[in-house]
Every structure is written in structure tokens, then in C-alpha cells.
Scaffold this motif. Structure first.
Motif, PDB file in Angstrom:
ATOM      1  N   VAL A  12       0.820  -1.211   0.000  1.00 34.95           N
ATOM      2  CA  VAL A  12       0.000   0.000   0.000  1.00 34.95           C
ATOM      3  C   VAL A  12       0.854   1.261   0.000  1.00 34.95           C
ATOM      4  CG1 VAL A  12      -1.893  -1.198   1.148  1.00 34.95           C
ATOM      5  CG2 VAL A  12      -0.192   0.037   2.538  1.00 34.95           C
ATOM      6  N   SER A  13       0.215   2.402  -0.201  1.00 36.97           N
ATOM      7  CA  SER A  13       0.924   3.672  -0.325  1.00 36.97           C
ATOM      8  C   SER A  13       1.329   4.263   1.017  1.00 36.97           C
ATOM      9  CB  SER A  13       0.037   4.680  -1.065  1.00 36.97           C
ATOM     10  OG  SER A  13      -0.300   4.208  -2.350  1.00 36.97           O
ATOM     11  N   ALA A  14       0.593   3.951   2.081  1.00 39.15           N
ATOM     12  CA  ALA A  14       0.907   4.508   3.396  1.00 39.15           C
ATOM     13  C   ALA A  14       0.390   3.578   4.482  1.00 39.15           C
ATOM     14  CB  ALA A  14       0.303   5.896   3.565  1.00 39.15           C
ATOM     15  N   VAL A  15       1.113   3.564   5.597  1.00 40.28           N
ATOM     16  CA  VAL A  15       0.701   2.810   6.781  1.00 40.28           C
ATOM     17  C   VAL A  15       0.618   3.795   7.940  1.00 40.28           C
ATOM     18  CG1 VAL A  15       1.295   0.966   8.403  1.00 40.28           C
ATOM     19  CG2 VAL A  15       1.804   0.696   5.951  1.00 40.28           C
ATOM     20  N   VAL A  16      -0.470   3.715   8.691  1.00 39.66           N
ATOM     21  CA  VAL A  16      -0.681   4.605   9.825  1.00 39.66           C
ATOM     22  C   VAL A  16      -0.785   3.758  11.090  1.00 39.66           C
ATOM     23  CG1 VAL A  16      -2.180   6.343  10.876  1.00 39.66           C
ATOM     24  CG2 VAL A  16      -1.896   6.274   8.384  1.00 39.66           C
ATOM     25  N   ALA A  17       0.012   4.088  12.103  1.00 41.45           N
ATOM     26  CA  ALA A  17      -0.056   3.442  13.404  1.00 41.45           C
ATOM     27  C   ALA A  17      -0.591   4.441  14.427  1.00 41.45           C
ATOM     28  CB  ALA A  17       1.312   2.936  13.834  1.00 41.45           C
ATOM     29  N   THR A  18      -1.103   3.926  15.533  1.00 41.65           N
ATOM     30  CA  THR A  18      -1.750   4.801  16.510  1.00 41.65           C
ATOM     31  C   THR A  18      -0.855   5.161  17.690  1.00 41.65           C
ATOM     32  OG1 THR A  18      -2.738   2.883  17.608  1.00 41.65           O
ATOM     33  CG2 THR A  18      -4.036   3.965  15.905  1.00 41.65           C
ATOM     34  N   SER A  19       0.440   4.813  17.633  1.00 37.70           N
ATOM     35  CA  SER A  19       1.375   5.244  18.668  1.00 37.70           C
ATOM     36  C   SER A  19       2.791   5.141  18.132  1.00 37.70           C
ATOM     37  CB  SER A  19       1.239   4.387  19.938  1.00 37.70           C
ATOM     38  OG  SER A  19       1.828   3.108  19.742  1.00 37.70           O
ATOM     39  N   PRO A  20       3.727   5.912  18.696  1.00 33.87           N
ATOM     40  CA  PRO A  20       5.127   5.797  18.270  1.00 33.87           C
ATOM     41  C   PRO A  20       5.706   4.405  18.495  1.00 33.87           C
ATOM     42  CG  PRO A  20       4.775   7.844  19.483  1.00 33.87           C
ATOM     43  CD  PRO A  20       3.515   7.034  19.631  1.00 33.87           C
ATOM     44  N   THR A  21       5.366   3.775  19.620  1.00 33.69           N
ATOM     45  CA  THR A  21       5.875   2.429  19.888  1.00 33.69           C
ATOM     46  C   THR A  21       5.359   1.440  18.855  1.00 33.69           C
ATOM     47  OG1 THR A  21       6.047   2.864  22.263  1.00 33.69           O
ATOM     48  CG2 THR A  21       5.950   0.561  21.575  1.00 33.69           C
ATOM     49  N   ALA A  22       4.073   1.528  18.523  1.00 30.25           N
ATOM     50  CA  ALA A  22       3.495   0.634  17.517  1.00 30.25           C
ATOM     51  C   ALA A  22       4.133   0.866  16.154  1.00 30.25           C
ATOM     52  CB  ALA A  22       1.987   0.842  17.435  1.00 30.25           C
ATOM     53  N   ALA A  23       4.402   2.120  15.807  1.00 28.19           N
ATOM     54  CA  ALA A  23       5.025   2.427  14.516  1.00 28.19           C
ATOM     55  C   ALA A  23       6.411   1.797  14.420  1.00 28.19           C
ATOM     56  CB  ALA A  23       5.101   3.934  14.316  1.00 28.19           C
ATOM     57  N   ARG A  24       7.197   1.921  15.484  1.00 26.28           N
ATOM     58  CA  ARG A  24       8.534   1.306  15.471  1.00 26.28           C
ATOM     59  C   ARG A  24       8.439  -0.208  15.316  1.00 26.28           C
ATOM     60  NH1 ARG A  24       9.393   5.312  19.484  1.00 26.28           N
ATOM     61  NH2 ARG A  24       8.942   3.807  21.141  1.00 26.28           N
ATOM     62  N   ASP A  25       7.497  -0.819  16.002  1.00 23.07           N
ATOM     63  CA  ASP A  25       7.323  -2.270  15.910  1.00 23.07           C
ATOM     64  C   ASP A  25       6.939  -2.690  14.495  1.00 23.07           C
ATOM     65  OD1 ASP A  25       6.784  -5.037  16.995  1.00 23.07           O
ATOM     66  OD2 ASP A  25       4.773  -4.502  16.321  1.00 23.07           O
ATOM     67  N   ILE A  26       6.037  -1.961  13.875  1.00 22.68           N
ATOM     68  CA  ILE A  26       5.588  -2.303  12.523  1.00 22.68           C
ATOM     69  C   ILE A  26       6.732  -2.137  11.522  1.00 22.68           C
ATOM     70  CG2 ILE A  26       4.023  -1.618  10.650  1.00 22.68           C
ATOM     71  CD1 ILE A  26       2.012  -0.824  12.890  1.00 22.68           C
ATOM     72  N   ARG A  27       7.523  -1.070  11.681  1.00 18.48           N
ATOM     73  CA  ARG A  27       8.665  -0.875  10.781  1.00 18.48           C
ATOM     74  C   ARG A  27       9.623  -2.064  10.844  1.00 18.48           C
ATOM     75  NH1 ARG A  27       9.039   4.459  13.423  1.00 18.48           N
ATOM     76  NH2 ARG A  27       7.770   5.930  12.216  1.00 18.48           N
ATOM     77  N   VAL A  28       9.965  -2.482  12.060  1.00 12.22           N
ATOM     78  CA  VAL A  28      10.914  -3.584  12.235  1.00 12.22           C
ATOM     79  C   VAL A  28      10.297  -4.901  11.809  1.00 12.22           C
ATOM     80  CG1 VAL A  28      12.210  -4.902  13.947  1.00 12.22           C
ATOM     81  CG2 VAL A  28      12.163  -2.403  14.075  1.00 12.22           C
ATOM     82  N   ARG A  29       9.074  -5.135  12.220  1.00 17.35           N
ATOM     83  CA  ARG A  29       8.398  -6.404  11.951  1.00 17.35           C
ATOM     84  C   ARG A  29       8.256  -6.671  10.459  1.00 17.35           C
ATOM     85  NH1 ARG A  29       3.570  -8.976  14.902  1.00 17.35           N
ATOM     86  NH2 ARG A  29       4.055  -7.436  16.487  1.00 17.35           N
ATOM     87  N   HIS A  30       7.917  -5.637   9.697  1.00 15.90           N
ATOM     88  CA  HIS A  30       7.611  -5.838   8.284  1.00 15.90           C
ATOM     89  C   HIS A  30       8.616  -5.187   7.332  1.00 15.90           C
ATOM     90  CE1 HIS A  30       3.969  -7.797   9.436  1.00 15.90           C
ATOM     91  NE2 HIS A  30       3.403  -6.713   9.930  1.00 15.90           N
ATOM     92  N   GLY A  31       9.702  -4.653   7.869  1.00 15.99           N
ATOM     93  CA  GLY A  31      10.727  -4.083   7.024  1.00 15.99           C
ATOM     94  C   GLY A  31      10.272  -2.875   6.240  1.00 15.99           C
TER      95      GLY A  31
END
Length: 331
Positions: A124-143
Motif C-alpha cells: 500500500v501507499s501509506a501505513v498509519v499506526a496509533t502510537s510511536p511504539t506501535a510504529a517502530r514495531d511495525i517498521r521492524v516487523r515488516h521491514g
């Protein structure tokens, strides 16, 4: 407010988002930030519905090049539907909780859902997370190189009056394994104090697995004045979640100046209360024992809650943050 062509944004979200019998932080978030969008509710047993055609039908009716926001619960389990449309639509996915983080999944199912989610989020074109901690986890988890953060807002609320200032505890959360009611009740039963715990949230089958105790009452889902009254009567807000991405009930408690002891909510809580490690019964017991036995500890928690109360963001700010993300997807 939404400006210009942003009003053409479609939002594909679960059909129960507006159902008062199924309140959740994710549903409230979806409804609050989607003002000005065309909502496309889809019914199904998410994240892998028996009929994926409802999502296919919703996306197929949208013209090429348009911006579409999808709730992650609807989108992330269906790469076979979402990925092909990502080639012609400007899709953004709002991730409330990574699918594999739901409590109680067997390892094979968790791995499968994680793979599905990775395919969707990379397409997809963009991913939105609802917290800074969740965003960091998603970045690492899915590259992923970049994940946007749009935290939930809060509504202004009067300071809770409480009861005697000590003994009336409140937990607002669906009765599911992830929310840790079993941990909370076990810990409270070991503490020698005259406590009372009110649990507000939809009843699930997990309720039958909780240890019975006459000091614990289950009120079911509450909204409006009934929910406001539950917060107003509370002396302490407690949440023993095993996993959260934000924890909107925590900021709702802090908006009322309620002291908080909780787990798995570092971003929502900030410096506004006591954060204990998820699943650590010893740490939770120690914090609650201090609450009941130490007046200075209680006073300190009240001060911290009121300081955090003053810094909470509003829903208008959250809506504007999301608007900017979606507007950036247009050529």
C-alpha cells in the motif's frame, strides 16, 4: 476539517464500528477521525472472513487513483484482495493492532496472519499506526521504511470525584485474554484491602474463566452518561493488558485526572501514572499494594495524572494529522 479533494477519501471499516453493543478503542478511533470521509462499512468475521467478497466489492467500485483508507482489521488478513487494488488505488492502512499480536492465537495462525499483513502493508501507499511504539514495531516487523503516527485524541472531561479516594477501582476493556482481567483479579485477591473493582466492557466467553469474587462487578458495555458516571465514581483506573498499541481508555481516564496503574500502554500513559511490565503479577501487586497503603503514593499519582491531563491531544488534532497523511498521497 477536511479540505479540497480530501473529502473524496473513502474509508473501509468494520460494520460494527458504530454498534454501541461492541465498543472498542479501534471503533471509536475510526468514527472520530473519519469526519468528512465516505464510510464503507463491511461485515465479516475479521481478519479472515468467510466472504472476502465484501471487501472486493467495496474496493472495486472506487475509481482508479482515488485515496482509500482501510482499517487494518479489515485489510491486513486479505492480501489476495487488497494487493491487486493497491496497483490502481492510493491505499492507506490504519493498523490498530498487528494481527499476530492478538492473544490466544496458535503459532501457525499467528505466523500466517503476520505474513498476510506483511504482504498488504508492503503493497500500500501509506501505513498509519496509533502510537510511536506501535510504529517502530511495525517498521521492524515488516521491514517498512516509513510508518506514519496518528495518536488518538481525547475529549475534555471534568475531574473525577471518586468515592473515598482509595478503594473503588475501574477497568474499562473488553473481557478478552489480551486485556488481562485474569491477571488483575488474581493479583487483587492477594491484597489485604477493602477494594472493589468495576469492569466495564463487552462480555466475552473468557468471562467464564475468571476467578469469581463478589468484590468484582461486570457492567457490560457502557456509553454516554453511564460510562462518564463510571469514570466519575472511580478512585483508581487499572488495566493489566498483555498487549496494546495505544490504550485509549487510559487517556480517557487521565482526561478526568484519574490516577492510573497499567501495563502495555507506554505512549498513552507517558509520565501520568505507573507502568508495570505486561503479565508481571509481582510488579502489579507491588504497585497496587502501595496504592492501598501509602497516602503519599496516592497523592503523587493524582498529581501525575493531572499534569498528563493538561498535555493530552484532542480529536481535532488527530483528525488533522490523518488528513495530512492522506492528502500527501494525492499527486
Amino acid at each position: 476539517m477536511w479540505r479540497g479533494r480530501a473529502t473524496n477519501v473513502r474509508f473501509v471499516l468494520p460494520a460494527d464500528a458504530g454498534d454501541p453493543a461492541s465498543p472498542s478503542g479501534g471503533n471509536v478511533y475510526d468514527l472520530r477521525v473519519s469526519a468528512g470521509m465516505e464510510r464503507l462499512p463491511v461485515a465479516g468475521d475479521w481478519p479472515r472472513p468467510h466472504d472476502a467478497g465484501v471487501v472486493e466489492q467495496a474496493l472495486a467500485g472506487i475509481p482508479d487513483g482515488e485515496v482509500v483508507l482501510l482499517d487494518g482489521l479489515v485489510a491486513c488478513g486479505l492480501p489476495e484482495v487488497v494487493v491487486p487494488h493497491a496497483r490502481r488505488l492510493r491505499l492507506a492502512v490504519l493498523v490498530h493492532l498487528p494481527l499476530a499480536d492478538e492473544t490466544g492465537l496458535d503459532p501457525a495462525t499467528a505466523r500466517f496472519l503476520d505474513q498476510c499483513e506483511r504482504q498488504v502493508l508492503r503493497a500500500v501507499s501509506a501505513v498509519v499506526a496509533t502510537s510511536p511504539t506501535a510504529a517502530r514495531d511495525i517498521r521492524v516487523r515488516h521491514g517498512l521504511a516509513n510508518v506514519h503516527v496518528v495518536v488518538p485524541g481525547t475529549d475534555p472531561a471534568p475531574v473525577a470525584t471518586g468515592t473515598d479516594g482509595v478503594h473503588n477501582l475501574l477497568c474499562v476493556a473488553s473481557i478478552t485474554p489480551r486485556k488481562g482481567h485474569d491477571v488483575l483479579v488474581r493479583v487483587l485477591r492477594r491484597i489485604n484491602a477493602d477494594w472493589r473493582l468495576t469492569c466495564v466492557g463487552p462480555h466475552r466467553p473468557f468471562l467464564a474463566q475468571l476467578p469469581p469474587d463478589e468484590r468484582v462487578s461486570f457492567q457490560g458495555p457502557l456509553v454516554g452518561e453511564a460510562l462518564n458516571s463510571a469514570y466519575a465514581r472511580a478512585d483508581l483506573f487499572v488495566l493489566a493488558s498483555r498487549a496494546e498499541t495505544w490504550g485509549m481508555v487510559v487517556t480517557e481516564a487521565l482526561a478526568r485526572g484519574l490516577p492510573v496503574i497499567a501495563s502495555a500502554v507506554p505512549d498513552a500513559l507517558g509520565d501520568g501514572g505507573v507502568l508495570v511490565p505486561a503479565g508481571d503479577e509481582g510488579a502489579l501487586e507491588a504497585a497496587l499494594t502501595c496504592w492501598f497503603q501509602d497516602q503519599k503514593f496516592r497523592d503523587g499519582l493524582r498529581v501525575r495524572a493531572r499534569v498528563r491531563r493538561a498535555s493530552l491531544s484532542t480529536w481535532d488534532e488527530s483528525t488533522e494529522d490523518l488528513r495530512r497523511v492522506l492528502a500527501s498521497l494525492r499527486p
